[in-house]
Design a protein around this motif. Structure first.
Motif, PDB file in Angstrom:
ATOM      1  N   ASP A   1     -21.287  88.666 -10.589  1.00  0.00           N
ATOM      2  CA  ASP A   1     -20.173  87.763 -10.876  1.00  0.00           C
ATOM      3  C   ASP A   1     -18.913  88.572 -11.189  1.00  0.00           C
ATOM      4  OD1 ASP A   1     -18.556  85.726 -11.576  1.00  0.00           O
ATOM      5  OD2 ASP A   1     -19.884  84.840 -13.070  1.00  0.00           O
TER       6      ASP A   1
ATOM      7  N   SER B   1     -19.742  85.406  -5.704  1.00  0.00           N
ATOM      8  CA  SER B   1     -20.256  84.165  -6.264  1.00  0.00           C
ATOM      9  C   SER B   1     -21.774  84.184  -6.353  1.00  0.00           C
ATOM     10  CB  SER B   1     -19.826  82.980  -5.409  1.00  0.00           C
ATOM     11  OG  SER B   1     -20.705  81.885  -5.646  1.00  0.00           O
TER      12      SER B   1
ATOM     13  N   GLU C   1     -12.747  80.627 -17.548  1.00  0.00           N
ATOM     14  CA  GLU C   1     -11.478  79.986 -17.227  1.00  0.00           C
ATOM     15  C   GLU C   1     -10.937  79.357 -18.494  1.00  0.00           C
ATOM     16  OE1 GLU C   1      -9.686  77.319 -13.626  1.00  0.00           O
ATOM     17  OE2 GLU C   1     -11.860  77.510 -13.703  1.00  0.00           O
TER      18      GLU C   1
ATOM     19  N   ARG D   1      -9.044  82.380 -11.377  1.00  0.00           N
ATOM     20  CA  ARG D   1     -10.181  81.500 -11.593  1.00  0.00           C
ATOM     21  C   ARG D   1     -11.502  82.259 -11.507  1.00  0.00           C
ATOM     22  NH1 ARG D   1      -8.739  79.569  -7.679  1.00  0.00           N
ATOM     23  NH2 ARG D   1      -6.666  78.671  -7.502  1.00  0.00           N
ATOM     24  N   SER D   2     -11.457  83.474 -10.973  1.00  0.00           N
ATOM     25  CA  SER D   2     -12.702  84.238 -10.839  1.00  0.00           C
ATOM     26  C   SER D   2     -12.364  85.722 -10.885  1.00  0.00           C
ATOM     27  CB  SER D   2     -13.344  83.930  -9.486  1.00  0.00           C
ATOM     28  OG  SER D   2     -12.578  84.541  -8.465  1.00  0.00           O
TER      29      SER D   2
ATOM     30  N   LYS E   1     -12.966  87.790  -8.835  1.00  0.00           N
ATOM     31  CA  LYS E   1     -12.449  88.153  -7.516  1.00  0.00           C
ATOM     32  C   LYS E   1     -10.926  88.129  -7.525  1.00  0.00           C
ATOM     33  CE  LYS E   1     -13.089  86.704  -2.694  1.00  0.00           C
ATOM     34  NZ  LYS E   1     -14.348  87.230  -2.095  1.00  0.00           N
TER      35      LYS E   1
END
Ligand SMILES: Nc1ncnc2c1ncn2[C@@H]1O[C@H](COP(=O)(O)OP(=O)(O)OP(=O)(O)O)[C@@H](O)[C@H]1O
Ligand SMILES: Nc1ncnc2c1ncn2[C@@H]1O[C@H](COP(=O)(O)OP(=O)(O)OP(=O)(O)O)[C@@H](O)[C@H]1O
Ligand SMILES: [Mg+2]
Ligand SMILES: [Mg+2]
Lengths: 367, 323, 313, 510
Positions: free
Chosen positions: B195, B200, D58, D74-75, D77
């Motif tokens: 994560d 994901s 978040e 939001r992530s 990533k």
């Protein structure tokens, strides 16, 4: 069994399982519809079959007896954080235990044979669960897998014995000789007849009483004994158990043994109560449905009794149903059990989250 | 020579019997390597076997049957995935549920549709995956020793059997050498790491669960379209659990899984042949002993008497970020 | 005897109504009876042993009679329920239950098996014929034994390979195993395989057909399952037995007790139809007819395995 | 233009975890190329805030600006895409995989590993050269020492070209010189214009390496200060809202006979690595022996060994002269012998969160006759006992049947304290008694411990809080790397001296 979602206790123990069952039935209803029968009529037939006649009720409670035993077995393990999928095998071995006693000793009076046979059933069931427990403790192999393996091992072992050792010679099916009357646990209609009370004939026998007693004892054990406290501590927090000087290993093994003994009692109902002989596959899936029962009963004996009776109704009603609607076989019930397990045990979040939300809003609006 | 012939014959049938195990075992491998415990292999295969047979008998096409089998199996896989991944439900409970659901539904629907005690109508010709005979098998068969190897071991299996081999090769390769494989191995050990690496967890696990579904679909289709000629109630008869055993025995690795399944298949073949046979000197062999071997061996392995089987660290645990 | 009102019912064995074999034979018989007599019948397919008793009792309570229980596994259940309902007529097939209201119908399977054994040996080029039994029980060994005798009768040097599928009820319903066993027998040179294995036989006949060899069906006429690939079928006329029982009940001539049906009684036999007439040469036919006649007349006595649990080699 | 804009600016960030409001309307601005420190009590919300910046959580509310541009993260990533890298408090590594695989994870550069891997090795080699971050790319991460594991984490961030590097309590697991290296690295990175956010509990580190420091308390951002213009004392005040540990009023100790003796104790952990290397000390009745040390230097193992939870590999533990290994091997036996234990981690060990307060209140003493005769457990007895304890220790809310997890950290700690103290310890083993506990509770707990000492109990106090050690202990021993690096008395030592001992520097500092 899943990520905890804060709910009022009463809702958690009552609403969640009930809703799970309702959802399961709705889905099942669709299936019935799908195969071109009327779900409504099916349900009516089912309930009539289960409760419509004295005999029906007898059968319902007879099936329920099995589910109480296997349900308790699963539940006790749950409290120690263990998942005993071995009810099937433990029951089978219980049957073997009971049968061996009966074959050897059924010339003796009932008040010797029956207690011994019952203990035999519990002992064999206990051992068959204790070994996986022991293996997990001493060798680190997970009970879930070992109990599954032990189901198959029990089955093959009993087949071997029935075919080559204790089976009735020249018999057309692998089964023992029929035990003497002294090894027969009285039917309820027989027992009550002794007191001049007459009820319709059914396989319902004194095992049902044993099941109720067992339920009470389990309740006592889990919430009102020091062992029960230890079991729950291990179940909730192994590290805290270690800190508290509770031996996780010992508790694991003891719990598995208790669990197995309870599963073994299934044989008392089937072998001593009804069949009067050891035969193959008498445990016919009750062990697995015990998981559904335990989940629905939220691992509490009272809940388990109720859930067991529900599944008893499904089984009996299902049989009657398949008389009237040959297209709706009793496999329906297996499917429904699967659905109940799914919604009460694995998808319970689907039910609990919205409910939790609703309650939260309720509390807010109250102030 | 006589003995050699028997050996060949047993190996041949061992191969046939191991195919469904291989598919199911690889399915379990994918699922559990991603951290989703799957004891619903049995149920998925059963569902697939039924769907495949039903579709094949309707369309008289084995390929359509296979497709239907895969769809059914993936359907169940998605239920499991939804419960295990999205709902963070108990994965073992979900697996048990799927097994019972499949057992019940297939028998119920089978009865309702075909009124033949849960069986589908027998399948003939194109509705089945017939054994493929390799060029010149008959002639080469005559060559002593190696002839039969070619004619019976290499040649003469249904297309799906060869798919099992391909599936093993692919699984091994993808897991070890590709980005997807690396991420999958990682997510089964420490989802948080995946994560935080910006990948994901949910997608990875769903992908794995779906792959498991596809493989079980093949396994089920092989049962009803390759091995048998139609569906029978509960025709998986515990193969899903033997596959589970094989998976543990293979310590969650692709090629060992393949070999373990072959071994278990051979055991089954031997057991079948020795049923009721009186061996001079020994007398009748208790086939139950042989049938019990896979389970026994697995228990013994799990007990760490022969090596140690350590599952992926995160397997069985839903990935919960916020306590 | 004056005609009575009859409400016939059937409780099938685990194999189920459409097992292409034993249970199906009963069903067909019942259908015929229904056509000829216009009398409706009810039937029930059990899913597990626990249901046998329940089904029988259920039918008895609803006033059905005669109640036909198919298969030896029903014996203990019939025994029990027959006691509970002394007025109800029960007929059990393949097993003897000794009760005042039970009619037991058993067959001389050894005689029928003898005939198909004879045909097998004659049809075999390799001189090796095979037998695949279902569950390893005396009844099935009776089939096997008759088959061996027939084969040896036709060709003393004939070799008979035998396999049983299993030791549990599952052995009646495991075509995959049946196929595997057949394949292994074929690998060992067998070119005609006879099965007495209920649903398992489906796999046996298929495997034989797939391998271009001959199978032999059992109980019902299974020649049509793989036309030209099934040499013949050992007919066990459960259909006749069913009709007989129902008819007798209708005519009021139904009697409790044991009836043993062999060749003479036309209870067993072998199937000849368009599907297999190409396979049965005139010589084979004459030989088998002769043997049949001799058996009926008692000139040939086919040994019954169940009489002494032995089979003369 | 964007050059002037701050690298990070967070405005009014809010985050709840169920009941707990971890971040309350937090603002934070971090200048480009600076090293920015964040301090705060355990549970203050530091990790949460940074995890939000990194997109791991978040935020419920609030804005994030990177280099002046409003971004939605939001992530992780997206965080990575915005040039943010984070070294988490709890490492995010896949132990069975190799270093290279861990570094590549999520940045594989292509569907096939092969070609990306070659590039990655080159990149690693370069970084190692540039910053002296040498590491074997093929080593299995699980087998590396924590120091190197952290290096892998840093490499992960750098390889992804992080311009903003967040480190959450990086030194908690490091030896002092490892820490020095790390700080050198941070300076080097800052020098190149990278922005560093450093979370730590060690104020001297803040003083040493940061340019600015922000203080969080109970989820709120209470201050952001120029490091040069502040002092550890001031930071401490801000962190807890008022001056803590106004040195606890305690009279002189009157040590009695030796109660507990530890002889040549050696402890290996489950993986067989040496945690405690042959230590010796003794503990007298009526004294508090403080055990200081950086977390993870063997104190925890020592404590658990003394409590009987883990078995030492070598050596003896004597209570009043007799060997506990023989007389009282298990934790249960230790209790009956009067060796009681307030564990470091109350959540995992000291309590069962799912139990009611009453049930947690008898944890470890469940088999006492007071709570039920024979095999039975008397719910009434337990409840009554709990009610009295809740009164005596002012545990709120006063509800024995409330789920343990519903009590706040401080009140949970009081439950443990009450339970252990009420069972008349001879020897009391105390681990991190005030971790994540509010000030009021801290004072309460300290007073209790002193009272116990004066009542003649022998107390071993393990704490990472130097002030706590200094103000409570009568004697102090310091552990580093599994050995005792020195013994002191509060009078004869100071933070700096102890700090050096904790760092393994044994020669006495002037
Ligand atoms: N994933 C989570 N789920 C629920 N609550 C959490 C979670 N993470 C943190 N919390 C709670 O949020 C609050 C802040 O936690 P956080 O880890 O941010 O504090 P911290 O300042 O990092 O403490 P420490 O110095 O111990 O790391 C605490 O009360 C903690 O219990
Ligand atoms: N997991 C939880 N479930 C329900 N309520 C909780 C939970 N955790 C905390 N609370 C409630 O929220 C309040 C704040 O929790 P928290 O643990 O942050 O306390 P705190 O402010 O840290 O106080 P302390 O310093 O004593 O720990 C507590 O008083 C408690 O009643
Ligand atoms: Mg933190
Ligand atoms: Mg707190």
């Amino acid at each position: 069994m899943s990520a905890p979602i804060e709910l009022p206790k009463w809702a958690d123990v009552s609403l969640v399982p009930v809703l799970a069952v309702i959802v399961a039935f709705l889905v099942a209803g669709l299936v019935v519809l799908g195969i071109g029968e009327s779900p409504v009529r099916a349900s009516i037939l089912l309930v009539q079959g289960a409760l419509g006649s004295g005999e029906g009720i007898g059968y319902t409670l007879y099936y329920a007896t099995n589910f109480i035993f296997t349900g308790l077995a699963v539940a006790v393990a749950f409290h120690a954080g263990l998942f005993n999928i071995g009810g099937e095998g433990q029951a089978t071995m219980g049957g073997l235990g009971a049968a061996l006693i009966c074959l050897k000793l059924d010339f003796l009076p009932w008040w010797i044979v029956l207690p011994l046979a019952i203990m035999g059933a519990m002992a064999f069931g206990a051992v068959w669960a204790f070994i996986p427990g022991w293996l997990q403790v001493k060798r680190g192999s997970h009970v879930v897998i070992t109990t599954i393996m032990f189901n198959f091992l029990a089955a093959t072992l009993v087949v071997y014995l029935l075919v080559n050792v204790i089976g009735k010679p020249g018999s057309m099916s692998p089964e023992t000789r029929v035990f003497e009357a002294s090894a027969h646990l009285p039917y309820l209609h027989e027992a009550l007849a002794a007191f001049g009370i007459t009820i319709p004939q059914s396989p319902l026998n004194l095992s049902f009483v044993i099941a109720l007693v067992a339920s009470f004892l389990v309740w006592l054990l889990i919430w009102h004994t020091k062992l029960g406290y230890a079991i729950r501590t291990v179940g909730h927090s192994p590290s805290a158990a270690t800190y508290a000087g509770i031996s996780i290993g010992k508790i694991t093994m003891i719990t598995m043994a208790i669990s197995g003994a309870l599963a073994g009692l299934l044989a008392v109902n089937e072998i001593l109560g009804v069949q009067g002989r050891l035969l193959l596959e008498f445990s016919s899936g009750y062990g697995f449905i015990g998981i559904a029962v335990a989940l629905m009963g939220r691992a509490h004996p009272l809940g388990i009794i109720l859930a067991a009776i529900l599944f008893g109704m499904l089984y009996q009603g299902g049989t009657e149903l398949s008389f009237e609607m040959p297209r709706v076989t009793r496999d329906m019930i297996v499917a429904i059990s699967g659905l109940v397990i799914l919604f009460a045990g694995a998808l319970d979040g689907l039910i609990r989250r919205p409910m939790a939300g609703a309650f939260a809003r309720l509390l807010k609006s109250e102030g | 020579m006589e003995i050699y012939a028997t050996l060949i014959a047993i190996t041949e049938s061992g191969l046939r019997l191991s195919v469904p195990l291989i598919f199911a075992c690889l399915a379990g491998l994918w699922s559990e390597r991603s951290g989703v415990v799957d004891i619903g292999l049995e149920g998925k295969m059963l569902a697939a076997a039924f769907a495949a047979a039903a579709a094949a008998s309707a369309t008289n096409s084995a390929v359509i049957g296979l497709a239907a089998g895969i769809i059914a199996s993936v359907g169940f896989a998605l239920i499991h995935g939804f419960a295990a991944i999205s709902q963070r439900g108990n994965q073992i409970v979900s697996g048990v549920a799927i097994n019972m659901l499949a057992a019940g539904l297939t028998a119920l629907v089978g009865n309702a549709w075909y009124a033949q005690g849960g069986r589908t109508p027998p399948l003939e010709g194109d509705a089945r995956f017939q054994p493929l005979t390799w060029p010149g098998a008959e002639i080469i068969d005559q060559i002593p020793v190696i002839g039969p190897l070619y004619a019976h071991i290499l040649s003469g299996h249904s297309a799906l059997a060869y798919c099992a081999l391909i599936a093993t090769i692919l699984s091994g390769f993808v897991l070890a050498r590709t980005r997807f494989g690396l991420r999958l191995r990682a997510v089964g050990e420490n989802p948080a790491a995946v994560d935080t690496a910006g990948v994901s967890v949910t997608k990875l696990r769903y992908a794995a669960v779906i792959i498991a579904g596809v493989l079980c679909g093949f396994g089920g289709a092989y049962l009803s379209l390759g091995q048998a000629a139609g569906f029978l109630t509960n025709m998986t008869a515990g193969k899903g659990f033997i596959a589970l055993a094989a998976l543990i025995f293979a310590k969650w690795r692709a090629w060992p899984a393949f070999w373990t399944c072959l071994l278990f298949g051979l055991l089954d073949a031997v057991a079948i042949r020795l049923q009721g046979v009186v061996v001079p000197g020994i007398g009748q062999i208790p086939v139950q002993a042989i049938q019990a071997l896979p389970y026994l061996m697995t228990v013994v392995l799990l007990a760490g008497f022969i090596g140690k089987a350590i599952p992926p660290k995160a397997s069985g645990l839903p990935y919960v970020k916020e306590r | 005897a004056h005609a009575e009102t009859v409400k016939p019912a059937i409780v099938y064995d685990l194999g189920g109504k459409f097992d292409k074999s034993f249970n199906e034979g009963v069903f067909r018989g019942a259908e015929q009876f229904q056509k000829s007599s216009g009398v409706e019948f009810r039937d029930f397919e059990i899913q597990n042993d626990a249901q046998r008793e329940q089904a029988l009792r259920r039918f008895a309570k609803d006033g059905f009679s005669p109640i036909l229980a198919v298969g030896f596994s029903q014996a203990s259940a019939v025994e029990k329920v027959a006691k509970e309902f002394p007025k109800t007529k029960f007929t059990i097939i393949d097993m003897v239950v000794d009760a005042p209201n039970v009619q037991s119908v058993v067959f001389k399977e050894q005689e029928g098996s003898f005939l198909v054994g004879l045909l097998a040996a004659k049809a075999s080029k390799s001189g090796k014929v095979g037998f695949v039994g279902g569950m390893d029980i005396p009844l099935i060994r009776r089939f096997a034994c008759g088959y061996v005798q027939g084969a040896k009768f036709a060709n003393p040097k004939a070799e008979v390979l035998q396999n049983m599928t299993g030791t549990t009820g599952a052995a009646w319903n495991d075509p995959v195993k049946g196929a595997e066993l057949t394949k292994s027998q074929i690998d060992r040179g067998v070119d005609v395989v006879y099965h007495a294995a209920g649903g398992t036989g489906v796999g046996v006949l298929r495997a034989a057909a797939d391998a271009g060899k001959l199978g032999i069906g059992v109980d019902s006429n299974q020649n049509g399952m793989h036309p030209g690939k099934v040499l013949t079928s050992m007919l066990k006329r459960v259909d006749n037995a069913t009709i007989a029982s129902f008819q007798a009940a209708k005519d009021g001539t139904w009697k409790a007790g044991i009836s043993v049906l062999g060749l003479k009684e036309n209870g067993v036999g072998w199937a000849l139809d368009d599907n297999n007439k190409a396979l049965i040469t005139a010589d084979m036919k004459s030989a088998v007819d002769a043997a049949a006649a001799d058996i009926s007349s008692g000139k040939i006595v086919v040994h019954d395995y169940m009489s002494d649990s032995k089979c003369p080699e | 233009m964007a050059g002037q804009a701050p690298a990070i600016s967070l405005s009014s960030i809010d985050k709840r975890f169920g009941e707990v409001r971890a971040n309350k309307d937090v603002n934070l601005t971090v200048a480009r190329g600076s090293v920015h420190g964040i301090v705060g009590e355990n549970g203050a919300g530091k990790s949460t805030l940074m995890s939000i910046l990194y997109g791991f959580y978040e935020a419920d509310r609030g804005e994030i600006r990177i280099n002046g541009n409003l971004v939605r993260i939001r992530s992780p990533k997206e965080a990575i895409a915005n040039g943010i890298g984070m070294v988490h408090q709890h490492f995010m590594l896949v132990e069975p995989l190799s270093v290279i695989e861990n570094v590549m994870l999520g940045a594989e550069g292509g569907a096939m590993l092969a070609k990306g891997e070659a590039k990655m090795r080159a990149a690693l080699a370069k970084l190692s050269a540039d910053y002296g971050l040498a590491i074997d790319p093929d080593a299995i991460v699980g087998e590396l020492p924590v120091g190197l594991q952290q290096r892998v984490e840093i490499l992960k961030a750098l390889v992804r070209g992080a311009e903003i590097l967040i480190l959450d309590e990086p030194t908690a697991v490091l030896t002092p010189d490892e820490a020095e290296q790390l700080f050198a690295l941070l300076h080097a990175l800052a020098g190149q214009g990278k922005t560093i956010v450093l979370i730590t509990h060690k104020l001297h580190e803040i003083m040493a390496v940061t340019d600015h420091v922000s203080v969080m308390r109970r989820g709120e951002m209470v201050a952001t200060l120029e490091t040069a213009a502040t002092s550890p004392a001031e930071l401490a005040d801000r962190m807890v809202g008022r001056h803590v540990l106004l040195d606890v009023s305690k009279g002189p100790a009157h040590p009695g006979a030796v109660r507990l003796t530890v002889e040549n104790l050696v402890i290996r952990d489950a993986h067989g690595s040496l945690k405690v290397k042959n230590i010796n000390f003794s503990l007298r009745a009526g004294e508090i022996l403080g055990l200081a040390g950086v977390a993870g230097n063997g104190q925890s193992e020592l404590l658990e060994a003394l409590a009987g939870i883990i078995q030492p590999t070598l050596g003896r533990i004597l209570l009043d002269g007799d060997d506990l290994a023989l007389t009282a091997p298990t934790p249960a036996d230790r209790r009956t012998h009067g060796v009681l234990h307030i564990p470091e981690d109350r959540q995992r060990m000291g309590l069962v969160s799912a139990f009611s307060a009453a049930e947690s209140m008898i944890l470890g003493f469940q088999s006492e006759v007071a709570f039920g005769s024979g095999p039975m457990l008397s719910t009434e007895a337990v409840r009554a006992h709990t009610e009295t304890q809740m009164e005596a220790y002012d545990i709120r809310p006063r509800d024995p049947s409330l789920k343990t997890s519903k009590f706040s950290g401080g009140n949970q700690q009081k439950i443990v304290l009450a339970r252990e103290i009420e069972h008349h310890p001879k020897v009391l083993l105390v681990g991190q008694p005030t971790r994540g506990v509010d000030v009021g509770a801290i004072e309460f707990i300290h007073k209790r411990l002193i009272a116990l000492r004066d009542a003649g109990v022998a107390i071993l106090l393990v704490s990472v809080e130097l002030d706590e050690i200094m103000s409570l202990s009568d004697r102090i021993i310091v552990m580093c790397g599994g050995v005792i690096t020195g013994e002191r008395t509060p009078e004869t030592t100071n933070d700096r001296d102890l700090g050096l001992l904790m760092a393994g520097v044994t020669e006495r500092a002037a």
